[in-house]
Design an enzyme around this catalytic site. Structure first.
Site, mmCIF file in Angstrom:
data_model
loop_
_atom_site.group_PDB
_atom_site.id
_atom_site.type_symbol
_atom_site.label_atom_id
_atom_site.label_comp_id
_atom_site.label_asym_id
_atom_site.label_seq_id
_atom_site.Cartn_x
_atom_site.Cartn_y
_atom_site.Cartn_z
ATOM 1 N N ASN A 1 -13.764 12.816 7.666
ATOM 2 C CA ASN A 1 -13.121 11.707 8.399
ATOM 3 C C ASN A 1 -13.884 11.301 9.662
ATOM 4 O OD1 ASN A 1 -9.736 12.811 7.551
ATOM 5 N ND2 ASN A 1 -10.971 11.217 6.560
ATOM 6 N N ASP B 1 -1.821 11.624 2.603
ATOM 7 C CA ASP B 1 -2.709 10.483 2.376
ATOM 8 C C ASP B 1 -1.923 9.187 2.182
ATOM 9 O OD1 ASP B 1 -5.124 9.204 2.076
ATOM 10 O OD2 ASP B 1 -5.478 9.871 0.019
HETATM 11 C C1 IPE Z 1 -8.086 13.495 2.961
HETATM 12 O O1 IPE Z 1 -7.781 12.142 2.906
HETATM 13 C C2 IPE Z 1 -8.073 13.963 4.383
HETATM 14 C C3 IPE Z 1 -6.772 13.980 5.042
HETATM 15 C C4 IPE Z 1 -5.620 13.703 4.494
HETATM 16 C C5 IPE Z 1 -6.780 14.375 6.419
HETATM 17 P P1 IPE Z 1 -8.924 11.037 2.782
HETATM 18 O O2 IPE Z 1 -8.208 9.734 2.679
HETATM 19 O O3 IPE Z 1 -9.888 11.182 3.872
HETATM 20 O O4 IPE Z 1 -9.587 11.428 1.407
HETATM 21 P P2 IPE Z 1 -10.636 10.660 0.482
HETATM 22 O O5 IPE Z 1 -11.874 10.490 1.283
HETATM 23 O O6 IPE Z 1 -10.020 9.368 0.106
HETATM 24 O O7 IPE Z 1 -10.822 11.544 -0.682
HETATM 25 C C1 IPE Z 2 -4.433 9.684 5.643
HETATM 26 O O1 IPE Z 2 -4.333 8.336 5.403
HETATM 27 C C2 IPE Z 2 -4.772 9.994 7.092
HETATM 28 C C3 IPE Z 2 -6.116 10.548 7.293
HETATM 29 C C4 IPE Z 2 -6.987 10.765 6.369
HETATM 30 C C5 IPE Z 2 -6.485 10.888 8.646
HETATM 31 P P1 IPE Z 2 -5.596 7.404 5.164
HETATM 32 O O2 IPE Z 2 -6.016 6.850 6.473
HETATM 33 O O3 IPE Z 2 -6.613 8.104 4.385
HETATM 34 O O4 IPE Z 2 -4.941 6.246 4.282
HETATM 35 P P2 IPE Z 2 -5.595 5.457 3.075
HETATM 36 O O5 IPE Z 2 -6.099 6.468 2.100
HETATM 37 O O6 IPE Z 2 -6.690 4.636 3.651
HETATM 38 O O7 IPE Z 2 -4.471 4.647 2.528
HETATM 39 MG MG MG Z 3 -6.960 8.296 2.397
#
Ligand code: IPE
Ligand code: IPE
Ligand code: MG
Length: 246
Positions: free
Chosen positions: A69, A21
């Site tokens: 997602n 993340d």
């Molecule tokens: C969790 O991250 C999913 C992945 C790392 C693929 P998100 O960034 O989507 O999680 P939330 O929604 O903030 O909890």
């Molecule tokens: C993780 O990074 C990747 C996926 C969830 C696909 P994020 O895209 O969630 O990054 P933040 O949480 O917005 O920083």
């Molecule tokens: Mg995230």
């Protein structure tokens, strides 16, 4: 001192799972678009896969795209799918060189045809590898996985294939996407969020949890070593007393 020297390679997590993340926040900090965060995150994916394999970790599961997602802006979903296709095509050689077997869990039918094609090709090309199993959680949601398992088990009960009394932990395990994987020993989440976000709910029942503020594109070899060192200092009691463990 090199952190690697502090790791006891006889006491590695058998199954390491990572919630990768922080790509978006990393990009924002640098003044880039979110897509750049995902691009740079994919480099960390490659580095961490190789580091795990070199260390001798047998199972690595990466939360790559969650069922939730899909609700992101269409353009971001498209970019993520593009990066997936690109990196899988490019990194298949790295997987083969390192004797890594690819596996995928999740509602794969929801993925665009192009993504499914490269995923299944990579699975096929690495099916005889034995050093490490790399599982990508794609379009993955733990609740969906459990719902699926309940449906399949109910169907077997209805058709007298199994009895209600025989339903136990191992029957449930066998009906999850992760059926062939051991339980998770260590779960890492980057970027300072302290939540599970619908990842491997059943499989992390007794996992050690490790949270770090490091954003995923900055998460490298040394950060992984730190997490494993922390894991190795913990006493896993599984309900027993400390004295019973010693
Ligand atoms: C969790 O991250 C999913 C992945 C790392 C693929 P998100 O960034 O989507 O999680 P939330 O929604 O903030 O909890
Ligand atoms: C993780 O990074 C990747 C996926 C969830 C696909 P994020 O895209 O969630 O990054 P933040 O949480 O917005 O920083
Ligand atoms: Mg995230």
């Amino acid at each position: 001192m090199n952190l690697l020297e502090k790791i006891d390679t006889n006491h590695l997590p058998k199954h390491l799972a990572i919630i990768m993340d922080g790509n978006g926040r990393w990009a924002k900090q640098q003044g880039y678009l979110r897509a750049m965060g995902h691009e740079n995150g994919s480099q960390s994916v490659k580095d961490i896969i190789e580091t795990c394999s070199n260390l001798g970790i047998e199972n690595l599961t990466l939360y790559t795209f969650s069922s939730e997602n899909w609700s992101r802006p269409k353009i971001e979903v498209e970019i993520l799918m593009k990066i997936l296709v690109k990196t899988l095509t490019k990194d298949i050689k790295m997987l083969q060189k390192n004797n890594i077997k690819l596996n995928a869990i999740g509602n794969l039918e929801k993925l665009p045809e192009k993504v499914r094609k490269v995923v299944f090709e990579a699975i096929e090309k690495t099916k005889d590898s034995t050093k490490m199993t790399l599982t990508l959680a794609l379009s993955y949601g733990a609740r969906e996985e459990i719902v699926n398992a309940v449906r399949n088990i109910s169907d077997k009960v209805k058709n007298n294939i199994i009895s209600i009394d025989s339903i136990d932990d191992s029957i449930i395990n066998e009906h999850l996407y992760t059926q062939n994987l051991p339980e998770v020993d260590l779960l890492i989440r980057t970027s300072g969020e302290h939540r599970i976000s619908n990842f491997l709910l059943w499989q992390i029942a007794y996992a050690e949890l490790y949270f770090t503020d490091v954003l995923w594109p900055d998460f490298k070899e040394q950060d992984l070593y730190e997490a494993i060192i922390s894991y190795q200092k913990r006493e896993r009691r599984f309900g027993k007393t400390s004295e019973q463990i010693k």
